[in-house]
Scaffold this active site. Structure first.
Site, PDB file in Angstrom:
ATOM      1  N   ARG A  46      -2.903 -19.154 -19.019  1.00 19.15           N
ATOM      2  CA  ARG A  46      -3.154 -17.448 -18.723  1.00 19.15           C
ATOM      3  C   ARG A  46      -4.258 -16.896 -19.559  1.00 19.15           C
ATOM      4  NH1 ARG A  46      -1.014 -14.810 -22.344  1.00 19.15           N
ATOM      5  NH2 ARG A  46       0.957 -16.134 -22.649  1.00 19.15           N
ATOM      6  N   TYR A  98      -5.477   4.561  -1.231  1.00 21.04           N
ATOM      7  CA  TYR A  98      -4.670   3.394  -0.697  1.00 21.04           C
ATOM      8  C   TYR A  98      -3.268   3.611  -1.102  1.00 21.04           C
ATOM      9  CZ  TYR A  98      -2.889  -1.333  -0.208  1.00 21.04           C
ATOM     10  OH  TYR A  98      -2.199  -2.357   0.224  1.00 21.04           O
ATOM     11  N   ASP A 170     -12.760   1.491  -5.917  1.00 18.49           N
ATOM     12  CA  ASP A 170     -12.227   0.709  -5.229  1.00 18.49           C
ATOM     13  C   ASP A 170     -13.004   0.412  -4.076  1.00 18.49           C
ATOM     14  OD1 ASP A 170     -10.670  -0.869  -3.430  1.00 18.49           O
ATOM     15  OD2 ASP A 170      -8.847  -0.148  -4.071  1.00 18.49           O
ATOM     16  N   LYS A 195      -9.152  -9.270   1.143  1.00 14.34           N
ATOM     17  CA  LYS A 195      -9.593  -8.492   2.397  1.00 14.34           C
ATOM     18  C   LYS A 195     -11.168  -9.246   2.686  1.00 14.34           C
ATOM     19  CE  LYS A 195      -6.242  -5.980   1.859  1.00 14.34           C
ATOM     20  NZ  LYS A 195      -6.240  -4.568   1.237  1.00 14.34           N
TER      21      LYS A 195
END
Ligand SMILES: *Cc1c(COP(=O)(O)O)cnc(C)c1O
Length: 392
Positions: A46, A98, A170, A195
């Site tokens: 992690r 978004y 963003d 994306k």
């Protein structure tokens, strides 16, 4: 442009141990230590992973940042940035943010006493009215989804910094190929790696890129403390995608411009939203801010401004596949009112420009002529199916 691609390709490291030209996938949970606390810089999956580190370093370079951190999804990346805040803090955010970010802000973070003001950031002056000593972040998307509004990052960064607030961009819709917000004064960049960075619609991923060692320390701490990391297989796949991001995005942008110009000349079409068109409200700003690349997404309304007409179109295209998401090599079509923006009340949707017939196209890397032919045949098919009368 070619220099950029050269640098990008060679920022993907060759493995020192074996010479492997592809970054190895370190599929491990833990690392053997020589003595307690004595290790090779990696101690637990992690906290750190060499494949993830390679991806993070590549993305930091791509955005010209100090450091980058990889998360399980774009929303996990957004969530990590929000966790830098505390009760009482405020955010000034772009109004057509978004949908997933809106849901996270209002349904989770408002509960913890964080206030979010949604503002039309296309006019930088609007921000001044909402910024105060409690404002910690100014949250931008430019271009926005799905109506591709453009905000002036440089001007907004000046306003925000004067009030001691940080600017988060963003950058998912522009991609680092078209726009590098940190160079324009932003402090933090977010990507949904799902994306353009991944680029093949085969993974979900998120990235946070920061401009300073102080922010790097905070985000790294949150990444480890909250644990929303990207696994090594998907880190590798994201690296593989990024290697071709400049080629793909340049082509997607060129194609999108041709598609937008074609749509503008179609009788069936109402309004076309694309920052590359001279008719776009902030075309000049987009030209400067986005290196002349306006993105691969084009949105438009139909003259027959109904959900039924939009439905007929989105189920008639062949290359444009009906699906959520964007930025991949295969073209996609989506009807925001029934898909990505369904949870937004009708009135509010209309106010933010999401008409009943608004259709969003994400241009892939197919030939532009083929995509245009696909749109033409879809219009023909609709006409044959159900002749609609158009009243102007
Ligand atoms: C898709 C998207 C996100 C969320 O990313 P996920 O990887 O789906 O969690 C955030 N911002 C923008 C602009 C997006 O398009």
């Amino acid at each position: 442009m070619s220099q950029k691609t050269t640098n990008l390709i060679h920022s993907v490291p060759v493995d020192e141990l074996t010479g492997s030209i592809s970054v190895p996938i370190y599929q491990t949970a833990t690392y053997v230590q020589e003595a307690p606390g004595v290790n090779k810089g990696f101690d637990y999956g992690r906290s750190n992973n060499p494949t993830r580190l390679a991806l993070e370093n590549i993305v930091a370079k791509l955005e010209d940042g100090y450091a980058a951190y990889a998360f399980a999804t774009g929303l996990a990346a957004i969530d990590a940035v929000l966790k830098t805040l505390k009760t009482g803090d405020e955010i000034v955010a772009v109004d057509d943010i978004y949908g997933g970010a809106y849901r996270l802000f209002t349904h989770i973070y408002e509960k913890f006493g964080i206030t979010i003001h949604y503002v039309d950031t296309t006019d930088a002056e609007n921000i001044k009215r909402y910024i105060n000593e409690k404002t910690k972040l100014v949250w931008l998307e430019t271009p926005t989804n799905p109506t591709l509004k453009i905000s002036d990052i440089k001007a907004i960064a000046k306003t925000a910094h004067a009030a001691n607030a940080l600017v988060v961009v963003d950058n998912t819709f522009a991609s680092p190929v078209a726009q590098q917000p940190l160079k324009l004064g932003a402090d933090i960049v977010i990507h949904s790696g799902t994306k353009y960075l991944g680029g093949h619609s085969d993974l979900v991923a998120g990235l946070v890129v920061v401009s300073t060692p102080e922010l790097a320390e905070q985000i790294k701490f949150i990444q480890n403390a909250s644990g929303g990391i990207l696994g090594p297989q998907d880190c590798w796949l994201t690296i593989r995608g990024i290697e071709t991001v400049t080629l793909r995005v340049e082509r997607q942008c060129k194609t999108a411009l041709r598609v937008a110009e074609f749509l503008q000349a179609c009788d069936e079409v109402g309004q076309v939203y694309y920052p590359g068109l001279a008719s776009h409200k902030n075309h000049e700003l987009a030209q400067q801010q986005q290196n002349g690349l306006f993105g691969g997404v084009v949105s438009f309304t139909l003259k027959d401004d109904t959900e039924e007409a939009a439905n007929a179109f989105v189920t008639s295209t062949q290359y444009f596949k009906l699906a959520e998401s964007l930025g991949g090599v295969k073209s996609l079509v989506c009807h925001p009112a029934q898909m990505t923006h369904k949870s937004i009340p009708h009135e509010k949707r209309l106010r933010s420009g999401i008409a009943d017939s608004l259709i969003r196209l994400s241009c892939g890397i197919e030939e532009a002529e083929d995509l245009i032919a696909d749109i033409k045949q879809a219009f023909e098919k609709i006409k044959k199916l159900e002749p609609v009368e158009v009243f102007n």
